[in-house]
Every structure is written in C-alpha cells, then in structure tokens.
Design a protein around this motif. Structure first.
Motif, PDB file in Angstrom:
ATOM      1  N   LYS A 176       0.827  -1.210   0.000  1.00 14.00           N
ATOM      2  CA  LYS A 176       0.000   0.000   0.000  1.00 14.00           C
ATOM      3  C   LYS A 176       0.863   1.262   0.000  1.00 14.00           C
ATOM      4  O   LYS A 176       0.548   2.239  -0.675  1.00 14.00           O
ATOM      5  N   ARG A 177       1.940   1.232   0.768  1.00 13.57           N
ATOM      6  CA  ARG A 177       2.825   2.401   0.818  1.00 13.57           C
ATOM      7  C   ARG A 177       3.499   2.640  -0.531  1.00 13.57           C
ATOM      8  O   ARG A 177       3.688   3.779  -0.950  1.00 13.57           O
ATOM      9  N   SER A 178       3.829   1.551  -1.218  1.00 18.95           N
ATOM     10  CA  SER A 178       4.456   1.666  -2.541  1.00 18.95           C
ATOM     11  C   SER A 178       3.520   2.372  -3.508  1.00 18.95           C
ATOM     12  O   SER A 178       3.940   3.254  -4.274  1.00 18.95           O
ATOM     13  N   GLN A 179       2.236   1.978  -3.490  1.00 21.06           N
ATOM     14  CA  GLN A 179       1.272   2.604  -4.397  1.00 21.06           C
ATOM     15  C   GLN A 179       1.063   4.074  -4.058  1.00 21.06           C
ATOM     16  O   GLN A 179       0.995   4.928  -4.949  1.00 21.06           O
ATOM     17  N   LEU A 180       0.994   4.373  -2.764  1.00 21.75           N
ATOM     18  CA  LEU A 180       0.798   5.762  -2.327  1.00 21.75           C
ATOM     19  C   LEU A 180       1.962   6.640  -2.774  1.00 21.75           C
ATOM     20  O   LEU A 180       1.754   7.742  -3.308  1.00 21.75           O
ATOM     21  N   MET A 181       3.189   6.168  -2.579  1.00 24.40           N
ATOM     22  CA  MET A 181       4.361   6.949  -2.960  1.00 24.40           C
ATOM     23  C   MET A 181       4.500   7.050  -4.479  1.00 24.40           C
ATOM     24  O   MET A 181       4.941   8.067  -5.010  1.00 24.40           O
ATOM     25  N   ALA A 182       4.072   6.000  -5.193  1.00 27.26           N
ATOM     26  CA  ALA A 182       4.110   6.040  -6.656  1.00 27.26           C
ATOM     27  C   ALA A 182       3.161   7.120  -7.172  1.00 27.26           C
ATOM     28  O   ALA A 182       3.468   7.827  -8.133  1.00 27.26           O
ATOM     29  N   GLU A 183       2.016   7.264  -6.513  1.00 27.79           N
ATOM     30  CA  GLU A 183       1.069   8.310  -6.907  1.00 27.79           C
ATOM     31  C   GLU A 183       1.652   9.697  -6.649  1.00 27.79           C
ATOM     32  O   GLU A 183       1.479  10.614  -7.458  1.00 27.79           O
ATOM     33  N   LYS A 184       2.349   9.851  -5.533  1.00 31.45           N
ATOM     34  CA  LYS A 184       2.977  11.145  -5.223  1.00 31.45           C
ATOM     35  C   LYS A 184       4.065  11.476  -6.245  1.00 31.45           C
ATOM     36  O   LYS A 184       4.196  12.627  -6.674  1.00 31.45           O
ATOM     37  N   VAL A 185       4.831  10.461  -6.624  1.00 28.51           N
ATOM     38  CA  VAL A 185       5.881  10.665  -7.635  1.00 28.51           C
ATOM     39  C   VAL A 185       5.243  11.037  -8.975  1.00 28.51           C
ATOM     40  O   VAL A 185       5.734  11.916  -9.685  1.00 28.51           O
ATOM     41  N   ALA A 186       4.147  10.377  -9.315  1.00 29.51           N
ATOM     42  CA  ALA A 186       3.456  10.649 -10.578  1.00 29.51           C
ATOM     43  C   ALA A 186       2.978  12.096 -10.629  1.00 29.51           C
ATOM     44  O   ALA A 186       3.124  12.780 -11.649  1.00 29.51           O
ATOM     45  N   LEU A 187       2.407  12.564  -9.525  1.00 29.11           N
ATOM     46  CA  LEU A 187       1.947  13.958  -9.464  1.00 29.11           C
ATOM     47  C   LEU A 187       3.123  14.918  -9.593  1.00 29.11           C
ATOM     48  O   LEU A 187       3.039  15.946 -10.272  1.00 29.11           O
ATOM     49  N   GLU A 188       4.209  14.564  -8.931  1.00 24.41           N
ATOM     50  CA  GLU A 188       5.409  15.397  -8.951  1.00 24.41           C
ATOM     51  C   GLU A 188       5.970  15.525 -10.368  1.00 24.41           C
ATOM     52  O   GLU A 188       6.457  16.598 -10.770  1.00 24.41           O
ATOM     53  N   HIS A 189       5.877  14.446 -11.144  1.00 32.18           N
ATOM     54  CA  HIS A 189       6.414  14.442 -12.508  1.00 32.18           C
ATOM     55  C   HIS A 189       5.328  14.634 -13.565  1.00 32.18           C
ATOM     56  O   HIS A 189       5.573  14.388 -14.748  1.00 32.18           O
ATOM     57  N   LYS A 190       4.132  15.018 -13.113  1.00 27.47           N
ATOM     58  CA  LYS A 190       2.993  15.306 -14.006  1.00 27.47           C
ATOM     59  C   LYS A 190       2.630  14.107 -14.870  1.00 27.47           C
ATOM     60  O   LYS A 190       2.388  14.206 -16.069  1.00 27.47           O
ATOM     61  N   LEU A 191       2.596  12.947 -14.231  1.00 26.79           N
ATOM     62  CA  LEU A 191       2.170  11.715 -14.894  1.00 26.79           C
ATOM     63  C   LEU A 191       0.768  11.355 -14.429  1.00 26.79           C
ATOM     64  O   LEU A 191       0.300  11.847 -13.399  1.00 26.79           O
ATOM     65  N   GLU A 192       0.117  10.471 -15.180  1.00 27.66           N
ATOM     66  CA  GLU A 192      -1.226  10.047 -14.785  1.00 27.66           C
ATOM     67  C   GLU A 192      -1.144   9.173 -13.538  1.00 27.66           C
ATOM     68  O   GLU A 192      -0.264   8.321 -13.404  1.00 27.66           O
TER      69      GLU A 192
END
Length: 288
Positions: free
Chosen positions: A132-148
C-alpha cells in the motif's frame, strides 16, 4: 496510470538476474551506493551489508513502477532515473543500496527496482503494508512528474463506463421494441444486429445463469448495466413477447378460417388446427 508494487524477497541474485535480462532490453537507469557491473557483483555488495543482520531472511525489497503506456513512451532514461530517486527518497530508503532496471518489452515500459532492506547499521527496514505504501508513494511521484495517477485513470474509466452502460441499455431497449424477440436466441440475434454481443454464462450444472454484454472492448454483466437486463427480467420480457405472438397468431388464424368458411362453407377441425399453426409461425417469421 503510475502503479507501484512492493514486497520483501529472499532470492536476491535470481531477481537481480531477471531485472538485468537483456532479452527484455533491460538497462540500468538508477544506482545508489553500488559500484558492481553485473548481477553477481551487485548481489555480493548486497550480501556484504545483509550479513550485518542474520535474523532477517527476506532482506531485499523488490519494487515495480509502471507508468501508463503513453507516459512510458515519453519518458527518457534520465527522467526514469529521477522517478526512481524520488520514489526511494519518499519511501525513506535514501541511505540504502539500490539499483533499478527499465524493461521495454511488450511496449509497456516499466521499472524493476531492488533495494537492500538492511542499512549500514544492520537495521532491517520495516516492510509493514509495503504494498500500500508503494502505491501511495508512486502516486505522489506521478503527481510530482505530471504523470497520470491511478485515481485519475480510474475516474476516467468510471466516466467512460457510465456512457458505455447507457449505450448498451439503449440498444437493449431498441432490440426489444423493434425486433420483439420471444426466445433468448432471437434476443441474441437482435442485439447482434445492434452491434452488441450477448454471451450466455453457463454454471457448473450446465444451466444458463445470466448474460454478459460485449461492446466497444467492454465486457459487462447484465446486472452491472441495468437491473432490467438481468436474466430474470429479460426472460419476463421475452415471455410477454411470446404471449403477444400467440394472441396475434390466433387472431390471424381466426380470420383465415373465417374466410375459408365463407368460401367453402366448412373446414375440418384438423385443417383448422394446421392453419392456426402455420399462421402463428408466419407471424413469428415476419417479426410481429
């Protein structure tokens, strides 16, 4: 969507070898606290630190970061390196040995990231709820890099699905109203004419238990589309159509028999029954 998966593993070298698989066009895009150039050398560097904590068996962390196909096609190796670095830092693994490979097979670019669970003090990283933490951090990284992100893609799917459901329901209503099918087979044919494939669902007892509807790359259960499209409700409508066919057939047969009586004065009972049978059949073939 940017998907993040994570787990603790014990087969470090085997996983590292898979990550470095040249058949998948693997390429190192991120390396931290490591100098080795082969899976064997990297594994030895991991093991040197892991010997500081003999109690931890699953001493390597394995992550997979998957951007959407569209995002992946746009990302350079430099950008992938930044994504890995950002993810590792957000997971509080900035001081652990780590290496990441990008795989480009099946046109879906994704990253395999391996991190030593043991730090230089011999402490094991807490892997509770790591998925769950991996998915949460992946979403934060995606937002940071303007990814979906997953949520954005899921919302888009829900909006599209709402339109798809409405369209299948509309075609279902047209099929019932225009074709007036009185059997499941005729209903399937009517829906096929409207561009929807109706797939019967057979249970283990080899009995029909419902339908799935395939339209525009979507495959949905009838109950997921609308309550009126459950097998029971469809059967009720088909039964109504059957009753209607019978009534129309009887009315037509009565008229034809009446004309025969006027012309000949009498029609044998057997012949009358045959006329009724043929008339009902004719009415069905005409889609009445």
């Amino acid at each position: 969507m940017m998907i993040g998966k994570g787990k603790s593993i014990s087969h470090t070298r085997a996983s590292m070898t898979y990550g470095w698989n040249q058949e998948k066009e693997a390429k190192v895009v991120f390396k931290q606290e490591l100098i080795g150039e082969t899976p064997k050398e990297i594994t030895k560097e991991f093991q040197a630190i892991q010997e500081l904590n003999e109690n931890c068996q699953r001493n390597t962390l394995s992550f997979v970061l998957s951007p959407t196909i569209e995002d992946g096609q746009k990302l350079s190796n430099k950008q992938l390196k930044e994504i890995c670095k950002s993810f590792v830092e957000k997971m509080d693994l900035g001081d652990h040995q780590a290496i990441a490979f990008v795989h480009k097979d099946k046109e879906h670019k994704h990253i395999h990231l391996y991190v030593n669970r043991i730090n230089y003090q011999g402490q094991a990283y807490n892997d509770s709820f790591i998925g769950k933490r991996s998915q949460l951090m992946a979403e934060k990284v995606a937002l940071e890099h303007k990814l979906e992100t997953v949520k954005e893609v899921q919302m888009e799917k829900l909006i599209n699905l709402k339109d798809i459901r409405a369209e299948i329901k509309r075609r279902h209503d047209i099929a019932l109203k225009s074709f007036r099918p009185n059997t499941f087979e005729r209903y399937q044919e009517a829906m096929h004419c409207n561009g929807v494939r109706v797939i019967p669902c057979i249970n283990k007892a080899e009995k029909l238990q419902g339908f799935r509807f395939e339209f525009d790359k979507y495959n949905l259960k009838g109950s997921e589309i609308h309550r009126s499209m459950s097998m029971g409700n469809i059967a009720k409508q088909l039964d109504k159509n059957q009753q209607r066919y019978n009534e129309i057939g009887k009315q037509l047969a009565a008229k034809m028999i009446g004309k025969g009586l006027d012309a000949a004065g009498n029609i044998p009972l057997k012949l009358a029954k045959e006329v009724i049978k043929k008339t009902i059949s004719k009415g069905m073939d005409l889609g009445m």
